[in-house]
Design a protein around this motif. Structure first.
Motif, PDB file in Angstrom:
ATOM      1  N   ILE A 190      38.281  36.390  37.538  1.00  0.00           N
ATOM      2  CA  ILE A 190      37.959  36.481  36.275  1.00  0.00           C
ATOM      3  C   ILE A 190      37.920  34.968  35.460  1.00  0.00           C
ATOM      4  O   ILE A 190      37.140  34.972  34.586  1.00  0.00           O
ATOM      5  CB  ILE A 190      39.375  37.082  35.510  1.00  0.00           C
ATOM      6  CG1 ILE A 190      39.505  38.273  35.817  1.00  0.00           C
ATOM      7  CG2 ILE A 190      39.378  36.893  33.859  1.00  0.00           C
ATOM      8  CD1 ILE A 190      40.941  38.992  35.637  1.00  0.00           C
ATOM      9  N   GLU A 191      38.572  33.990  35.858  1.00  0.00           N
ATOM     10  CA  GLU A 191      38.232  32.766  35.558  1.00  0.00           C
ATOM     11  C   GLU A 191      36.809  32.340  35.571  1.00  0.00           C
ATOM     12  O   GLU A 191      36.347  31.608  34.900  1.00  0.00           O
ATOM     13  CB  GLU A 191      39.291  31.889  35.861  1.00  0.00           C
ATOM     14  CG  GLU A 191      40.777  31.970  35.705  1.00  0.00           C
ATOM     15  CD  GLU A 191      41.755  31.262  36.380  1.00  0.00           C
ATOM     16  OE1 GLU A 191      42.834  30.898  35.776  1.00  0.00           O
ATOM     17  OE2 GLU A 191      41.537  30.665  37.560  1.00  0.00           O
ATOM     18  N   VAL A 192      36.145  32.506  36.682  1.00  0.00           N
ATOM     19  CA  VAL A 192      34.802  32.153  36.899  1.00  0.00           C
ATOM     20  C   VAL A 192      34.143  33.009  35.932  1.00  0.00           C
ATOM     21  O   VAL A 192      32.982  32.340  35.558  1.00  0.00           O
ATOM     22  CB  VAL A 192      34.611  32.430  38.614  1.00  0.00           C
ATOM     23  CG1 VAL A 192      33.150  32.244  38.615  1.00  0.00           C
ATOM     24  CG2 VAL A 192      35.353  31.411  39.304  1.00  0.00           C
ATOM     25  N   LEU A 193      34.193  34.239  35.871  1.00  0.00           N
ATOM     26  CA  LEU A 193      33.297  34.918  34.857  1.00  0.00           C
ATOM     27  C   LEU A 193      33.385  34.442  33.569  1.00  0.00           C
ATOM     28  O   LEU A 193      32.344  34.580  32.922  1.00  0.00           O
ATOM     29  CB  LEU A 193      33.987  36.512  35.039  1.00  0.00           C
ATOM     30  CG  LEU A 193      33.768  37.117  36.325  1.00  0.00           C
ATOM     31  CD1 LEU A 193      34.249  38.505  36.320  1.00  0.00           C
ATOM     32  CD2 LEU A 193      32.283  37.527  36.651  1.00  0.00           C
ATOM     33  N   VAL A 194      34.509  34.158  32.919  1.00  0.00           N
ATOM     34  CA  VAL A 194      34.462  33.333  31.719  1.00  0.00           C
ATOM     35  C   VAL A 194      34.363  32.005  31.621  1.00  0.00           C
ATOM     36  O   VAL A 194      34.363  31.361  30.416  1.00  0.00           O
ATOM     37  CB  VAL A 194      36.028  33.647  31.021  1.00  0.00           C
ATOM     38  CG1 VAL A 194      36.253  35.157  31.013  1.00  0.00           C
ATOM     39  CG2 VAL A 194      37.087  32.866  31.926  1.00  0.00           C
ATOM     40  N   GLY A 195      33.819  31.333  32.740  1.00  0.00           N
ATOM     41  CA  GLY A 195      33.152  30.144  32.763  1.00  0.00           C
ATOM     42  C   GLY A 195      34.117  28.936  32.787  1.00  0.00           C
ATOM     43  O   GLY A 195      34.025  27.956  32.443  1.00  0.00           O
ATOM     44  N   GLU A 196      35.309  29.221  33.346  1.00  0.00           N
ATOM     45  CA  GLU A 196      36.465  28.200  33.442  1.00  0.00           C
ATOM     46  C   GLU A 196      36.745  28.073  35.020  1.00  0.00           C
ATOM     47  O   GLU A 196      36.352  28.526  35.939  1.00  0.00           O
ATOM     48  CB  GLU A 196      37.750  28.710  32.973  1.00  0.00           C
ATOM     49  CG  GLU A 196      37.652  29.084  31.567  1.00  0.00           C
ATOM     50  CD  GLU A 196      39.015  29.485  30.882  1.00  0.00           C
ATOM     51  OE1 GLU A 196      40.106  29.895  31.873  1.00  0.00           O
ATOM     52  OE2 GLU A 196      39.241  29.617  29.678  1.00  0.00           O
ATOM     53  N   TYR A 197      37.529  26.780  35.258  1.00  0.00           N
ATOM     54  CA  TYR A 197      37.803  26.561  36.509  1.00  0.00           C
ATOM     55  C   TYR A 197      38.633  27.414  37.265  1.00  0.00           C
ATOM     56  O   TYR A 197      39.859  27.723  36.631  1.00  0.00           O
ATOM     57  CB  TYR A 197      38.308  25.211  36.635  1.00  0.00           C
ATOM     58  CG  TYR A 197      38.623  24.729  37.955  1.00  0.00           C
ATOM     59  CD1 TYR A 197      37.667  24.197  38.966  1.00  0.00           C
ATOM     60  CD2 TYR A 197      39.866  24.963  38.685  1.00  0.00           C
ATOM     61  CE1 TYR A 197      37.952  23.636  40.225  1.00  0.00           C
ATOM     62  CE2 TYR A 197      40.524  24.272  40.046  1.00  0.00           C
ATOM     63  CZ  TYR A 197      39.276  23.738  40.699  1.00  0.00           C
ATOM     64  OH  TYR A 197      39.472  23.390  42.029  1.00  0.00           O
ATOM     65  N   PRO A 198      38.462  27.854  38.513  1.00  0.00           N
ATOM     66  CA  PRO A 198      39.212  28.864  39.101  1.00  0.00           C
ATOM     67  C   PRO A 198      40.734  28.579  39.647  1.00  0.00           C
ATOM     68  O   PRO A 198      40.767  28.149  40.772  1.00  0.00           O
ATOM     69  CB  PRO A 198      38.610  29.627  40.297  1.00  0.00           C
ATOM     70  CG  PRO A 198      37.905  28.299  40.705  1.00  0.00           C
ATOM     71  CD  PRO A 198      37.307  27.806  39.216  1.00  0.00           C
ATOM     72  N   ALA A 199      41.483  28.080  38.812  1.00  0.00           N
ATOM     73  CA  ALA A 199      42.899  27.662  38.757  1.00  0.00           C
ATOM     74  C   ALA A 199      44.000  28.766  39.305  1.00  0.00           C
ATOM     75  O   ALA A 199      45.021  28.301  39.680  1.00  0.00           O
ATOM     76  CB  ALA A 199      43.377  26.651  37.804  1.00  0.00           C
ATOM     77  N   GLY A 200      43.697  29.869  38.990  1.00  0.00           N
ATOM     78  CA  GLY A 200      44.607  31.047  39.105  1.00  0.00           C
ATOM     79  C   GLY A 200      45.699  31.119  38.181  1.00  0.00           C
ATOM     80  O   GLY A 200      46.751  31.694  38.487  1.00  0.00           O
ATOM     81  N   ASN A 201      45.550  30.562  36.965  1.00  0.00           N
ATOM     82  CA  ASN A 201      46.603  30.186  35.892  1.00  0.00           C
ATOM     83  C   ASN A 201      46.580  31.358  34.912  1.00  0.00           C
ATOM     84  O   ASN A 201      47.222  31.218  33.961  1.00  0.00           O
ATOM     85  CB  ASN A 201      46.578  28.810  35.469  1.00  0.00           C
ATOM     86  CG  ASN A 201      46.824  27.761  36.354  1.00  0.00           C
ATOM     87  OD1 ASN A 201      47.442  27.995  37.163  1.00  0.00           O
ATOM     88  ND2 ASN A 201      45.928  26.613  36.362  1.00  0.00           N
ATOM     89  N   LEU A 202      45.588  32.227  34.813  1.00  0.00           N
ATOM     90  CA  LEU A 202      45.455  33.248  33.852  1.00  0.00           C
ATOM     91  C   LEU A 202      46.610  34.103  34.064  1.00  0.00           C
ATOM     92  O   LEU A 202      46.871  34.904  35.043  1.00  0.00           O
ATOM     93  CB  LEU A 202      44.231  34.069  34.138  1.00  0.00           C
ATOM     94  CG  LEU A 202      44.066  35.055  33.180  1.00  0.00           C
ATOM     95  CD1 LEU A 202      43.618  34.687  31.666  1.00  0.00           C
ATOM     96  CD2 LEU A 202      42.710  36.157  33.461  1.00  0.00           C
ATOM     97  N   LYS A 203      47.057  34.441  32.946  1.00  0.00           N
ATOM     98  CA  LYS A 203      48.265  35.272  32.950  1.00  0.00           C
ATOM     99  C   LYS A 203      47.833  36.813  32.699  1.00  0.00           C
ATOM    100  O   LYS A 203      46.859  36.939  31.784  1.00  0.00           O
ATOM    101  CB  LYS A 203      49.227  35.109  31.546  1.00  0.00           C
ATOM    102  CG  LYS A 203      49.831  33.684  31.663  1.00  0.00           C
ATOM    103  CD  LYS A 203      50.732  33.695  32.820  1.00  0.00           C
ATOM    104  CE  LYS A 203      51.419  32.081  32.641  1.00  0.00           C
ATOM    105  NZ  LYS A 203      52.198  31.946  34.019  1.00  0.00           N
ATOM    106  N   THR A 204      48.371  37.592  33.416  1.00  0.00           N
ATOM    107  CA  THR A 204      47.702  39.322  33.710  1.00  0.00           C
ATOM    108  C   THR A 204      48.814  40.164  33.106  1.00  0.00           C
ATOM    109  O   THR A 204      50.076  39.535  32.970  1.00  0.00           O
ATOM    110  CB  THR A 204      47.481  39.435  35.026  1.00  0.00           C
ATOM    111  OG1 THR A 204      48.227  39.437  35.769  1.00  0.00           O
ATOM    112  CG2 THR A 204      46.255  38.488  35.365  1.00  0.00           C
ATOM    113  N   SER A 205      48.681  41.329  32.666  1.00  0.00           N
ATOM    114  CA  SER A 205      49.374  42.518  32.333  1.00  0.00           C
ATOM    115  C   SER A 205      50.150  42.996  33.501  1.00  0.00           C
ATOM    116  O   SER A 205      49.616  42.921  34.442  1.00  0.00           O
ATOM    117  CB  SER A 205      48.895  43.272  31.463  1.00  0.00           C
ATOM    118  OG  SER A 205      49.835  44.306  31.135  1.00  0.00           O
TER     119      SER A 205
END
Length: 496
Positions: free
Chosen positions: A274-289
């Motif tokens: 998801i982070e790559v798709l939104v143009g961000e570095y793939p750090a794995g920090n995105l909070k999910t539901s």
């Protein structure tokens, strides 16, 4: 008389260039009779009547997902590249269109000429002529004979010229039409890329939620196994439990840990995607539901024949057929005579120091006809290539259309199958959860063996895993259906 003839040629060429181009084939002419005759009036799967609804991403009622999709549409590098290709193709259309108009160019000259003579001066001999070593400017200077030993002069001039090819046979207009069709195909590709990016983002989001639920189920089961492991350790110290029994408990604990680690790894992978798709570095920090959004009601699918006029990739294939059609016409016209008109004019001055100046004004008007005679079969071969490309584009369109129908029918079938499976697995999870509860009650009262509780807990975990998979699959399949229908959507600007 010459002026009248020239005017007649000009008017005749202009009239001929006004002839309309032939219309390329539409989808009903491109599809084979067998494929066209099999298109049903309604989809075979269960659908809701009505036209396809746009803005489908909002139908899931998940604001975080909607925002992620908006960010992806604004920031994704691949989509930005696709938009740039569309922009370049639009410029290519303007380039092709420019050949329909006259080409005008101007020029200016300002030169200083000098000459020093030696030898038999005064005998009236002509000075050596070195030819066109420079610009090839012919001056009107006197003193070309060997009377004076030196001379210098200025040469000035302004000129303008124009040429125009009368597009009698439509060669240039077909070239422009082909470029325009290519541009429209790329624009349709871009729209399909937008929809595909939104679908890819949504599927990754649902996969991340699925992995979170799998990890939660594994932790719940692992907690139960840890309680029994502690109990067995106490019983082993008391000499009641054997090493064989301890090994069985440890095996189940390790299995639950493996499920947990696998789920956590799957979640991290989905988050990075998801982070790559939104143009961000793939750090794995995105909070999910941790909970799935509610599944929208049945999707209005429209009529099968309408799919060919709505889905972007099918439209792109149809536009490529049109481009190939116009290129074939362009290649055919290239074998016919070409009519051209030219006009030039200018003023010039040559001034010899101390002698005088000579001014001039010149103009020319001309027309020409060029007929290709022998090119070694090149022009005919080019025409054959373009016709073959047109046949290939038509076959590719049929394949794209059939796959589009397949995508919709498959998604509708999967929707029904997954809905039925979810109902069965929901009952299984409820029943297995009740079974685990009752078995623990019996274990506490000494009526059931501990390994029965462990076995039933493992079966309950497996059922929960399958149910989470089916729910995620239903959501992803709903996304696939929206993408297959080509409904499209518009996204608002998000906070960057």
């Amino acid at each position: 008389m010459m002026k009248n003839s020239f005017f007649y040629v000009l008017v005749s060429c202009s009239a001929l260039t006004g002839c309309a181009l032939k219309t390329p084939p539409g989808w009903s002419d491109i599809l084979t009779d067998r494929a066209k005759g099999k298109i049903p009036d309604q989809w075979t799967g269960t659908t809701q009547s009505g036209p396809v609804v746009p803005n489908w991403i909002r139908g899931f009622g998940d604001p975080r997902l909607t925002k992620l999709v908006q960010q992806a549409l604004e920031r994704n590098p691949d989509l930005v590249a696709a938009a740039a290709k569309v922009e370049a193709s639009q410029a290519a259309v303007r380039i092709a269109r420019a050949a329909l108009y006259p080409r005008v160019a101007g020029g200016a000259i300002g030169e200083r000429h000098g000459r020093e003579l030696s030898g038999d001066l005064g005998l009236g001999l002509d000075a050596p002529n070195l030819g066109g070593l420079g610009r090839g400017v012919e001056t009107a200077g006197a003193d070309t004979r060997s009377i004076d030993s030196s001379s210098q002069q200025w040469v000035y001039g302004l000129g303008i010229g124009a040429s125009w090819e009368a597009d009698v046979w439509g060669r240039v207009r077909n070239k422009r039409a082909a470029a325009k069709s290519d541009s429209e195909a790329l624009a349709a590709d871009y729209e399909f890329a937008r929809q595909s990016l939104a679908a890819q983002t949504a599927r990754a989001w649902f996969s991340a939620i699925e992995a979170s639920q799998q990890a939660a189920n594994a932790r719940e089961t692992l907690s139960l196994y840890d309680d029994f492991l502690k109990l067995f350790e106490v019983r082993k110290e008391q000499g009641v439990a054997s090493d064989f029994e301890m090994a069985q408990v440890n095996t189940r604990v390790a299995g639950a840990k493996d499920v947990l680690h696998t789920a956590e790894g799957a979640r991290e992978q989905a988050v990075r995607a998801i982070e790559v798709l939104v143009g961000e570095y793939p750090a794995g920090n995105l909070k999910t539901s941790s909970q799935f959004p509610s599944l929208p009601r049945n999707v209005p699918a429209g009529l099968p024949s309408q799919l060919l006029e709505r889905r972007p990739d099918v439209i792109a294939a149809e536009r490529r057929v049109a481009a190939a059609f116009h290129r074939a016409k362009e290649a055919k016209a290239a074998r016919l005579p070409r009519f051209a008109l030219t006009a030039t004019g200018g003023i010039g001055s040559a001034q010899l120091d101390g002698v005088g100046a000579l001014d001039s004004f010149m103009w020319t008007l001309g027309s020409s006809v060029t007929q290709p005679i022998f090119f070694g079969g090149e022009l005919k071969a080019v025409e054959d290539v373009r016709k073959a490309e047109q046949r290939a584009a038509m076959a590719a369109y049929t394949g794209t259309a059939l796959r589009a129908f397949e995508d919709v029918e498959t998604s509708l079938t999967n929707e029904r199958t997954l809905r039925l499976r979810e109902g069965v697995l929901s009952e299984m999870v409820t029943a297995s959860g009740e079974t685990v509860r009752l078995s623990r009650d019996q274990f506490d009262t000494g009526k059931a063996d501990m390994f029965v509780v462990l076995r039933l807990s493992g079966e309950s975990l497996a059922a929960k895993i399958q149910l989470a998979q089916i729910r995620a699959s239903r959501l992803r399949e709903r996304v696939n259906l929206h993408l297959a229908l080509g409904g499209g959507f518009s996204a608002e600007k998000s906070d960057k």
